[in-house]
Motif scaffolding. Structure first.
Motif, PDB file in Angstrom:
ATOM      1  N   HIS A 161       0.883  -1.237  -0.018  1.00  0.00           N
ATOM      2  CA  HIS A 161       0.057   0.176   0.079  1.00  0.00           C
ATOM      3  C   HIS A 161       0.872   1.347  -0.016  1.00  0.00           C
ATOM      4  CE1 HIS A 161      -2.362   3.264   1.876  1.00  0.00           C
ATOM      5  NE2 HIS A 161      -1.331   3.113   2.802  1.00  0.00           N
ATOM      6  N   SER A 162       2.007   1.035   0.724  1.00  0.00           N
ATOM      7  CA  SER A 162       2.787   2.369   0.922  1.00  0.00           C
ATOM      8  C   SER A 162       3.208   2.687  -0.334  1.00  0.00           C
ATOM      9  CB  SER A 162       3.854   2.226   1.971  1.00  0.00           C
ATOM     10  OG  SER A 162       3.274   2.038   3.152  1.00  0.00           O
ATOM     11  N   ILE A 163       3.881   1.900  -1.337  1.00  0.00           N
ATOM     12  CA  ILE A 163       4.322   2.171  -2.574  1.00  0.00           C
ATOM     13  C   ILE A 163       3.282   2.857  -3.369  1.00  0.00           C
ATOM     14  CG2 ILE A 163       4.879   1.163  -4.692  1.00  0.00           C
ATOM     15  CD1 ILE A 163       6.224  -1.164  -3.379  1.00  0.00           C
ATOM     16  N   TYR A 164       1.984   2.707  -3.351  1.00  0.00           N
ATOM     17  CA  TYR A 164       1.090   3.207  -3.920  1.00  0.00           C
ATOM     18  C   TYR A 164       0.844   4.647  -3.371  1.00  0.00           C
ATOM     19  CZ  TYR A 164      -3.763   4.917  -5.391  1.00  0.00           C
ATOM     20  OH  TYR A 164      -4.742   5.700  -5.752  1.00  0.00           O
ATOM     21  N   ALA A 165       0.885   4.580  -2.013  1.00  0.00           N
ATOM     22  CA  ALA A 165       0.315   6.032  -1.122  1.00  0.00           C
ATOM     23  C   ALA A 165       1.509   6.971  -1.422  1.00  0.00           C
ATOM     24  CB  ALA A 165       0.294   5.451   0.197  1.00  0.00           C
ATOM     25  N   THR A 166       2.839   6.706  -1.554  1.00  0.00           N
ATOM     26  CA  THR A 166       3.977   7.611  -1.926  1.00  0.00           C
ATOM     27  C   THR A 166       3.547   8.391  -3.240  1.00  0.00           C
ATOM     28  OG1 THR A 166       5.482   6.289  -0.344  1.00  0.00           O
ATOM     29  CG2 THR A 166       6.305   7.867  -1.995  1.00  0.00           C
ATOM     30  N   LEU A 167       3.377   7.623  -4.083  1.00  0.00           N
ATOM     31  CA  LEU A 167       3.069   8.048  -5.546  1.00  0.00           C
ATOM     32  C   LEU A 167       1.985   8.905  -5.566  1.00  0.00           C
ATOM     33  CD1 LEU A 167       4.095   5.088  -7.598  1.00  0.00           C
ATOM     34  CD2 LEU A 167       5.285   7.161  -7.376  1.00  0.00           C
ATOM     35  N   TYR A 168       0.710   8.356  -4.820  1.00  0.00           N
ATOM     36  CA  TYR A 168      -0.760   9.097  -5.287  1.00  0.00           C
ATOM     37  C   TYR A 168      -1.210   9.787  -3.976  1.00  0.00           C
ATOM     38  CZ  TYR A 168       0.198   6.615  -9.640  1.00  0.00           C
ATOM     39  OH  TYR A 168       0.584   6.130 -10.889  1.00  0.00           O
ATOM     40  N   MET A 169      -0.627   9.407  -2.639  1.00  0.00           N
ATOM     41  CA  MET A 169      -1.591  10.050  -1.750  1.00  0.00           C
ATOM     42  C   MET A 169      -0.974  10.791  -0.832  1.00  0.00           C
ATOM     43  SD  MET A 169      -3.727   6.576  -0.696  1.00  0.00           S
ATOM     44  CE  MET A 169      -4.722   7.100   0.443  1.00  0.00           C
ATOM     45  N   ASP A 170       0.349  10.601  -0.450  1.00  0.00           N
ATOM     46  CA  ASP A 170       1.413  11.297   0.228  1.00  0.00           C
ATOM     47  C   ASP A 170       1.826  12.517  -0.287  1.00  0.00           C
ATOM     48  OD1 ASP A 170       1.089   9.359   2.033  1.00  0.00           O
ATOM     49  OD2 ASP A 170       2.974   8.333   1.662  1.00  0.00           O
ATOM     50  N   ALA A 171       1.991  13.615   0.725  1.00  0.00           N
ATOM     51  CA  ALA A 171       2.674  14.856   0.020  1.00  0.00           C
ATOM     52  C   ALA A 171       4.093  14.413  -0.463  1.00  0.00           C
ATOM     53  CB  ALA A 171       2.718  15.857   1.495  1.00  0.00           C
ATOM     54  N   TRP A 172       4.303  15.090  -1.546  1.00  0.00           N
ATOM     55  CA  TRP A 172       5.645  14.914  -2.311  1.00  0.00           C
ATOM     56  C   TRP A 172       6.781  15.502  -1.741  1.00  0.00           C
ATOM     57  CZ3 TRP A 172       6.659  11.096  -5.528  1.00  0.00           C
ATOM     58  CH2 TRP A 172       8.012  10.919  -6.060  1.00  0.00           C
ATOM     59  N   ARG A 173       7.850  15.095  -1.268  1.00  0.00           N
ATOM     60  CA  ARG A 173       9.100  15.944  -0.574  1.00  0.00           C
ATOM     61  C   ARG A 173      10.385  15.653  -1.405  1.00  0.00           C
ATOM     62  NH1 ARG A 173       5.738  13.300   3.239  1.00  0.00           N
ATOM     63  NH2 ARG A 173       5.003  14.726   4.793  1.00  0.00           N
ATOM     64  N   LYS A 174      11.364  16.165  -0.861  1.00  0.00           N
ATOM     65  CA  LYS A 174      12.567  16.102  -1.765  1.00  0.00           C
ATOM     66  C   LYS A 174      13.284  14.601  -1.528  1.00  0.00           C
ATOM     67  CE  LYS A 174      16.253  18.326  -0.236  1.00  0.00           C
ATOM     68  NZ  LYS A 174      17.128  19.390   0.029  1.00  0.00           N
ATOM     69  N   ASP A 175      12.784  13.930  -0.487  1.00  0.00           N
ATOM     70  CA  ASP A 175      13.383  12.658  -0.398  1.00  0.00           C
ATOM     71  C   ASP A 175      12.518  11.515  -0.635  1.00  0.00           C
ATOM     72  OD1 ASP A 175      11.728  12.841   1.854  1.00  0.00           O
ATOM     73  OD2 ASP A 175      13.084  11.792   3.193  1.00  0.00           O
ATOM     74  N   SER A 176      11.425  12.031  -1.536  1.00  0.00           N
ATOM     75  CA  SER A 176      10.344  10.740  -1.758  1.00  0.00           C
ATOM     76  C   SER A 176      10.788   9.811  -2.474  1.00  0.00           C
ATOM     77  CB  SER A 176       8.985  11.788  -2.309  1.00  0.00           C
ATOM     78  OG  SER A 176       8.253  12.217  -1.211  1.00  0.00           O
ATOM     79  N   VAL A 177      11.597  10.280  -3.652  1.00  0.00           N
ATOM     80  CA  VAL A 177      12.333   9.073  -4.649  1.00  0.00           C
ATOM     81  C   VAL A 177      13.137   7.987  -3.498  1.00  0.00           C
ATOM     82  CG1 VAL A 177      14.047   8.526  -6.290  1.00  0.00           C
ATOM     83  CG2 VAL A 177      12.518  10.624  -6.357  1.00  0.00           C
ATOM     84  N   VAL A 178      13.853   8.532  -2.545  1.00  0.00           N
ATOM     85  CA  VAL A 178      14.597   7.532  -1.761  1.00  0.00           C
ATOM     86  C   VAL A 178      13.466   6.628  -1.018  1.00  0.00           C
ATOM     87  CG1 VAL A 178      16.155   7.427   0.155  1.00  0.00           C
ATOM     88  CG2 VAL A 178      16.542   8.909  -1.657  1.00  0.00           C
ATOM     89  N   MET A 179      12.382   7.434  -0.499  1.00  0.00           N
ATOM     90  CA  MET A 179      11.305   6.847   0.167  1.00  0.00           C
ATOM     91  C   MET A 179      10.739   5.704  -0.687  1.00  0.00           C
ATOM     92  SD  MET A 179       9.646   6.411   3.126  1.00  0.00           S
ATOM     93  CE  MET A 179       9.947   8.018   4.039  1.00  0.00           C
ATOM     94  N   LEU A 180      10.563   6.009  -1.962  1.00  0.00           N
ATOM     95  CA  LEU A 180       9.922   5.054  -2.749  1.00  0.00           C
ATOM     96  C   LEU A 180      10.761   3.767  -2.923  1.00  0.00           C
ATOM     97  CD1 LEU A 180       7.543   4.491  -4.655  1.00  0.00           C
ATOM     98  CD2 LEU A 180       8.647   5.526  -6.488  1.00  0.00           C
ATOM     99  N   ILE A 181      11.925   4.107  -3.228  1.00  0.00           N
ATOM    100  CA  ILE A 181      12.902   2.955  -3.298  1.00  0.00           C
ATOM    101  C   ILE A 181      13.044   2.137  -1.850  1.00  0.00           C
ATOM    102  CG2 ILE A 181      15.443   2.495  -3.547  1.00  0.00           C
ATOM    103  CD1 ILE A 181      15.792   4.908  -5.361  1.00  0.00           C
ATOM    104  N   HIS A 182      13.163   2.925  -0.805  1.00  0.00           N
ATOM    105  CA  HIS A 182      13.023   2.253   0.435  1.00  0.00           C
ATOM    106  C   HIS A 182      11.665   1.151   0.530  1.00  0.00           C
ATOM    107  CE1 HIS A 182      11.460   1.963   4.618  1.00  0.00           C
ATOM    108  NE2 HIS A 182      12.564   1.561   4.970  1.00  0.00           N
TER     109      HIS A 182
END
Length: 350
Positions: A161-182
């Motif tokens: 769920h968090s992979i989808y949420a990072t892309l489409y639900m959460d606020a986008w931050r400067k480390d969001s790409v790293v968060m997505l990889i995580h």
């Protein structure tokens, strides 16, 4: 491929190594494993998957359904609970937009970490005090205890769920790409460690990581609530400051001290003593090392934030992941920016 398994264990827990011992013994074990691999390659990998990976279609279906359930539950909780609470407390508009995300994550990680605490300290599992024991009596396709399997289902579906949420639900931050990889790395680790029956070490990894997320989201919630109703609330401000300090210390202690010296030492060095030909040794350790590097990357954020506070560049604690964001109100979203389910707009300037 036949895997030799050693089922005997030492008489007592092995002392935790130093960083130097971790590097020396871990590197030595990895080099010896590489030299001893006579038929390494795709053929060995395919045989390893066929002989040692145990993951059934119903289990994968449960994972997917769980991810969908988390997404639906978050949408309902945001609309029926978090947004009305923000409105009732009269949070600042920017804080009210970000509060549902932090509230959702805080509740999940608090429950998940509490359950991992129960597994490690409320049962007979010795994994925390004796990390090498995660590989004692390991056999291919061994039965996963129901309590650990439940933790894996909850965590695996949540990170899906968090992979989808990072892309489409959460606020986008400067480390969001790293968060997505995580999130991707974590999901791969959860699914593959379950399939190869490395679930014991997985429980330890989850315990050492979730506590930081609990403190991070709790601190952010206090940041959002300290200015509610148009007035300053000293208790929330003090709690936010203490939470930031606790978060910083726990991040280092759990993720950069205990994690490498307990988990990496067990997987890089001790695993080969219990299971000399342990399947996918390099694959799992590479992912765990990548996780360590990401932990170090975020720790640099924390250090940079602390430096800004000490030098007076930041006078008031805002968002511990957005300390360098512009303080001006967000501009009105353009037509290309569509509102998200939690009321946020993905503005990549955040």
């Amino acid at each position: 491929m036949t895997v030799a398994v050693t089922t005997t264990s030492p008489p007592g827990p092995e002392p935790m190594p130093s960083y130097v011992q971790l590097v020396q013994r871990g590197w030595g074990s990895a080099v010896a494993a590489a030299r001893g691999c006579v038929d390494c390659g795709w053929g060995l990998a395919r045989r390893g998957l066929t002989e040692h990976a145990h993951l059934t279609p119903p289990e994968l279906l449960l994972l997917v359904l769980g991810a969908l359930a988390w997404t639906a539950l978050r949408s309902v909780a945001t609309a029926r609970l978090f947004r009305p609470l923000a409105k009732r407390c009269r949070l600042q508009p920017r804080d009210a937009a970000k509060m549902p995300e932090s509230a959702w994550k805080f509740l999940f990680y608090l429950g998940a970490w509490s359950y991992s605490v129960y597994l490690l300290f409320g049962t007979d599992y010795p994994f925390f005090h004796d990390p090498p024991s995660v590989f004692y009596d390991w056999t291919p396709g061994m039965v996963v205890p129901w309590d650990i399997a439940a933790a894996y289902l909850l965590q695996g579906s949540f990170y899906g769920h968090s992979i989808y949420a990072t892309l489409y639900m959460d606020a986008w931050r400067k480390d969001s790409v790293v968060m997505l990889i995580h999130h991707v790395v974590t999901l791969v680790l959860i699914v593959s460690s379950y399939a190869f029956r490395y679930h014991n070490v997985g429980v330890l990894v989850l315990f050492l990581h979730d506590i930081s997320d609990v403190q991070l989201e709790f601190t952010k919630l206090n940041v959002y609530f300290k200015s509610r109703g148009g007035s300053h609330h000293p208790l929330q401000a003090l709690t936010a400051d203490l939470g930031c300090l606790s978060f910083s210390l726990s991040w280092f202690w759990f993720r950069l001290y205990w994690f490498p010296l307990k988990v990496l030492y067990a997987t890089c060095h001790c695993s080969l003593r219990s299971v000399p030909d342990i399947p996918f040794y390099f694959f799992f350790n590479a992912l765990l090392l990548l996780l360590t590097l990401m932990n170090l990357y975020w720790f640099l954020y924390i250090v940079a934030f602390a430096a800004k506070v000490l030098t007076g560049q930041v006078r008031e604690l805002k968002d511990v992941r957005e300390y360098d964001a512009a303080e001006a109100p967000s501009p009105k979203p353009s037509k290309a920016e569509k509102p998200l389910r939690n009321g946020l707009v993905k503005d990549k300037h955040f």
